[in-house]
Design a protein around this motif. Structure first.
Motif, short mmCIF file in Angstrom:
data_model
loop_
_atom_site.label_atom_id
_atom_site.label_comp_id
_atom_site.label_asym_id
_atom_site.label_seq_id
_atom_site.Cartn_x
_atom_site.Cartn_y
_atom_site.Cartn_z
N ARG A 4 22.55 84.46 23.21
CA ARG A 4 21.74 85.55 22.67
C ARG A 4 22.24 86.89 23.22
NH1 ARG A 4 17.84 83.05 19.97
NH2 ARG A 4 17.23 80.96 20.66
N PHE A 5 22.52 87.80 22.29
CA PHE A 5 23.05 89.11 22.64
C PHE A 5 21.93 90.16 22.65
CE2 PHE A 5 26.60 86.60 21.51
CZ PHE A 5 27.70 87.13 22.18
N PRO A 6 22.10 91.25 23.38
CA PRO A 6 21.03 92.25 23.49
C PRO A 6 20.64 92.89 22.16
CG PRO A 6 22.68 92.58 25.21
CD PRO A 6 23.23 91.57 24.26
N ASP A 7 21.61 93.01 21.25
CA ASP A 7 21.33 93.64 19.97
C ASP A 7 22.41 93.21 18.96
OD1 ASP A 7 23.59 95.13 20.76
OD2 ASP A 7 22.34 96.76 21.53
N ALA A 8 22.22 93.60 17.71
CA ALA A 8 23.17 93.22 16.66
C ALA A 8 24.57 93.78 16.92
CB ALA A 8 22.64 93.66 15.30
N PRO A 9 24.71 95.03 17.38
CA PRO A 9 26.06 95.52 17.68
C PRO A 9 26.78 94.69 18.74
CG PRO A 9 24.56 97.37 17.46
CD PRO A 9 23.72 96.12 17.43
N GLY A 10 26.02 94.09 19.66
CA GLY A 10 26.64 93.23 20.66
C GLY A 10 27.30 92.01 20.04
N LEU A 11 26.61 91.38 19.10
CA LEU A 11 27.19 90.23 18.41
C LEU A 11 28.31 90.68 17.47
CD1 LEU A 11 27.12 87.19 18.00
CD2 LEU A 11 25.43 87.52 16.20
#
Length: 209
Positions: A4-11
């Motif tokens: 699980r990434f902190p936000d969509a830009p992270g993924l």
């Protein structure tokens, strides 16, 4: 298991990284190693040769996670690409592919400490070395060339040292370019530790055996 990434830009950052690595090696793999809330994503750009894996070139991107994880798995780039496509844009979760793969470079453990800085080269020099090497491989490998001939040519082109100061393996410059680590106007620092050379920028690292 999911990462699980902190936000969509992270993924999306991982998505871009995987796409770049897959463009360099369509049949490539990625080693996902998480300890706590940090993910280290290794990709093989150029295979090494022999028992010691001489000439192997590995990309490394470190990314934050939203939740701690304990993971060390090597999977195909294609399987990660499929899962990212299913998740779609806006997602913050990567379901890990269940099927692992075995690749020689993933068994090599780059040093975590003991690195010595030996200098730096410009991103422009990295770009020039990469583009000239790509052109040399393309012109020297005709469509009817056998796989062994192409492999030998690639090993010759990417295994030699650049004329920069300090000199670095050309394959490292190739990896920094294709992975998008060397932004125009930036500096690429050069480090060594034993058999290893490392090219580092804020965007990521290239490890050369």
């Amino acid at each position: 298991m999911d990462l699980r990434f902190p936000d969509a830009p992270g993924l999306d950052d991982l998505r871009t990284y995987v796409a770049r690595a897959k463009a360099a090696d369509d049949d490539g793999a990625i080693r996902l190693q998480a300890a706590g809330a940090t993910l280290a994503a290794y990709v093989g750009i150029l295979p090494g040769s022999g028992l010691m894996g001489e000439g192997a070139v590995i990309g490394l991107r470190v990314m934050p996670l939203a939740e701690p994880a304990d993971v060390d798995t090597t999977v195909s780039l294609a399987s990660v690409t499929d899962r990212l496509a299913r998740e779609g844009s806006g997602s913050t979760t990567l379901p890990l592919p269940p099927t692992t793969v075995s690749v020689g470079w993933a068994a090599m453990a780059p040093p975590r400490s003991g690195w010595e800085r030996v200098g730096a080269v410009s991103a422009e020099d990295v770009y020039t070395v990469a583009r000239e090497g790509i052109a040399e491989v393309a012109s020297g490998a005709p469509a009817d060339a056998g796989s062994q001939a192409v492999t030998a040519l690639r090993r010759h082109v990417w295994g030699r040292l650049t004329t920069t100061t300090p000199p670095v393996p050309a394959g490292g410059a190739f990896a920094a370019h294709v992975l998008g680590f060397a932004a125009p106007g930036s500096e690429v620092t050069v480090w060594t530790c034993g058999r290893w050379t490392r090219l580092s920028t804020p965007a990521g690292h290239v490890l050369i055996r």
